[in-house]
Design a protein around this motif. Structure first.
Motif, mmCIF file in Angstrom:
data_model
loop_
_atom_site.group_PDB
_atom_site.id
_atom_site.type_symbol
_atom_site.label_atom_id
_atom_site.label_comp_id
_atom_site.label_asym_id
_atom_site.label_seq_id
_atom_site.Cartn_x
_atom_site.Cartn_y
_atom_site.Cartn_z
ATOM 1 N N ALA A 243 112.478 54.607 1.977
ATOM 2 C CA ALA A 243 111.538 53.483 1.871
ATOM 3 C C ALA A 243 110.110 53.978 1.721
ATOM 4 O O ALA A 243 109.729 54.996 2.311
ATOM 5 C CB ALA A 243 111.661 52.580 3.090
ATOM 6 N N LYS A 244 109.319 53.243 0.970
ATOM 7 C CA LYS A 244 107.950 53.656 0.686
ATOM 8 C C LYS A 244 106.954 52.673 1.292
ATOM 9 O O LYS A 244 107.174 51.467 1.294
ATOM 10 C CB LYS A 244 107.724 53.715 -0.832
ATOM 11 N N GLN A 245 105.844 53.200 1.783
ATOM 12 C CA GLN A 245 104.680 52.406 2.152
ATOM 13 C C GLN A 245 103.627 52.698 1.089
ATOM 14 O O GLN A 245 103.097 53.795 1.008
ATOM 15 C CB GLN A 245 104.185 52.778 3.552
ATOM 16 N N VAL B 10 115.249 43.974 10.528
ATOM 17 C CA VAL B 10 115.656 45.090 11.389
ATOM 18 C C VAL B 10 114.719 46.278 11.173
ATOM 19 O O VAL B 10 114.098 46.403 10.116
ATOM 20 C CB VAL B 10 117.118 45.503 11.112
ATOM 21 N N PRO B 11 114.599 47.172 12.168
ATOM 22 C CA PRO B 11 113.644 48.289 12.066
ATOM 23 C C PRO B 11 113.837 49.167 10.832
ATOM 24 O O PRO B 11 112.855 49.633 10.243
ATOM 25 C CB PRO B 11 113.896 49.072 13.354
ATOM 26 N N PRO C 121 105.997 41.342 13.460
ATOM 27 C CA PRO C 121 106.808 42.294 14.228
ATOM 28 C C PRO C 121 107.859 43.019 13.402
ATOM 29 O O PRO C 121 108.304 44.103 13.779
ATOM 30 C CB PRO C 121 107.466 41.413 15.301
ATOM 31 N N GLY C 122 108.259 42.460 12.270
ATOM 32 C CA GLY C 122 109.246 43.125 11.430
ATOM 33 C C GLY C 122 108.665 44.120 10.455
ATOM 34 O O GLY C 122 109.390 44.755 9.691
ATOM 35 N N SER C 123 107.340 44.292 10.473
ATOM 36 C CA SER C 123 106.694 45.186 9.501
ATOM 37 C C SER C 123 106.491 46.597 10.031
ATOM 38 O O SER C 123 106.015 47.467 9.293
ATOM 39 C CB SER C 123 105.340 44.607 9.085
ATOM 40 N N SER D 31 110.529 53.292 11.872
ATOM 41 C CA SER D 31 111.985 53.513 11.829
ATOM 42 C C SER D 31 112.588 53.116 10.494
ATOM 43 O O SER D 31 113.802 52.910 10.393
ATOM 44 C CB SER D 31 112.661 52.723 12.960
ATOM 45 N N ARG D 32 111.783 53.014 9.463
ATOM 46 C CA ARG D 32 112.270 52.602 8.158
ATOM 47 C C ARG D 32 113.260 53.624 7.572
ATOM 48 O O ARG D 32 113.249 54.808 7.912
ATOM 49 C CB ARG D 32 111.108 52.419 7.182
#
Length: 350
Positions: free
Chosen positions: A323-325, A286-287, A312-314, A318-319
């Motif tokens: 959440a961290k990138q 999910v987004p 597509p889920g990455s 909209s995280r």
């Protein structure tokens, strides 16, 4: 006699077509994967690395020392200090198997996760009680085995909720080319340092959970639909409770796919730590990606993170707000087996 010149005219176009196809294959992403896929850890390599010729054969048809896996485990001496191979030949072994802490250095070697299966069917209010397979002994290896709990999907908040396929409470445990199958709470990665390589893990809700310190390399996480429909599931529920607790789940490469929709993880503890790196995430994710469902408290200490994932889920816009990138520098300490001190105890890794 056939005309050799006409034969050569017929062979040349086929040969040319083959060369073109071969060149395309090795230059394409699929071809690249096909030719690097040979870099796998197989049973002969593991057997060579542990350096033993002590083997017990288990065959459900009676062509070994034992018909039961548990009987073979029971035959291993208490305080075992040398590697013992328990070779489980193909078949469906309908039994619960427990490797107690007093029996380290066991290599449970199957004939492939599609050929050797340990299967039970039990739901319980107790995760450990429901488990088809339990390992508590240090220095454990499994190769080419499926662990299945066939109990039907439970009803939330009742005794029919937990149906664990494997309970891993051993330090220094490794699983290669294994499968884990259930619906709710499939893999109880309870505690210790663990390595999962090229494994398949299937479930709907919290299907990898616990407070282990574990690396999942090139694993497939397959999401199945939850029949209750009132809860959106999550792949992980990591239960790190404090900043001083050195645990967490790290997924390197591999893929997430399936049916329905899911979160990558939910906050089970205040310092829950899960990282997905270089992983393919399908539309099943999910987004928002992450959730704090059922967790009461601040989200500032959660470590739910991703690095260089695709699919597509990455999409990260909209995280969940916590959440961290991660950057390349941030993820570096987590990207290999040094996270679990694997060079000190693993027989092989990629």
């Amino acid at each position: 006699m056939a005309d050799s010149s006409s034969n050569s005219l017929f062979i040349k176009p086929i040969y040319i077509a083959f060369v073109i196809a071969f060149a395309f294959l090795i230059s394409s992403p699929i071809g690249s994967y096909a030719f690097t896929a040979q870099n796998v850890i197989d049973s002969p390599l593991l057997t060579k690395k542990i350096g033993t010729n002590r083997t017990i054969k288990v065959d459900i048809n009676g062509n070994g020392e034992f018909k039961s896996i548990q009987a073979a485990v029971d035959s291993v001496p208490e305080g075992n200090s040398q590697w013992m191979i328990i070779h489980v030949r193909k078949g469906i072994y309908r039994e619960k198997v427990h490797i107690p802490s007093s029996k380290p250095y066991i290599f449970l070697r199957g004939n492939g996760k599609g050929r050797t299966s340990i299967v039970w069917s039990q739901s319980s209010s107790d995760n450990v009680e429901s488990a088809t397979f339990k390992v508590e002994a240090q220095h454990f290896i499994a190769f080419g085995i499926s662990f299945k709990n066939e109990a039907p999907t439970g009803v939330a908040y009742t005794s029919q909720n937990q149906s664990v396929a494997a309970f891993v409470a051993a330090d220094k445990a490794a699983f290669y080319h294994c499968g884990f199958y259930s619906t709710h709470n499939t893999l109880f990665d309870y505690k210790g340092r663990h390595y999962y390589d090229s494994c398949y893990i299937q479930g709907s809700i919290d299907f990898i959970f616990g407070r282990g310190k574990s690396v999942f390399h090139n694993c497939e996480m397959f999401v199945i639909d939850d029949k209750r429909l009132t809860i959106r599931g999550s792949i992980t529920a990591q239960n790190r409770k404090s900043a001083n607790e050195n645990s967490g789940f790290v997924f390197i490469k591999g893929k997430v796919y399936g049916v329905g929709s899911t979160y990558l993880g939910r906050a089970k503890g205040a310092h829950s730590r899960v990282v997905f790196a270089k992983t393919y995430l399908s539309i099943t994710v999910v987004p928002a990606g992450w959730t704090n469902w059922s967790y009461v408290g601040s989200t500032e200490n959660l470590y739910h993170a991703e690095y260089d994932c695709r699919g597509p889920g990455s999409e990260s816009k909209s995280r969940a707000p916590w959440a961290k990138q991660l950057t390349k520098e941030e993820v570096a300490p987590l990207m290999d087996v040094s996270f679990i001190d694997g060079t000190d105890w693993l027989p092989a890794w990629l």
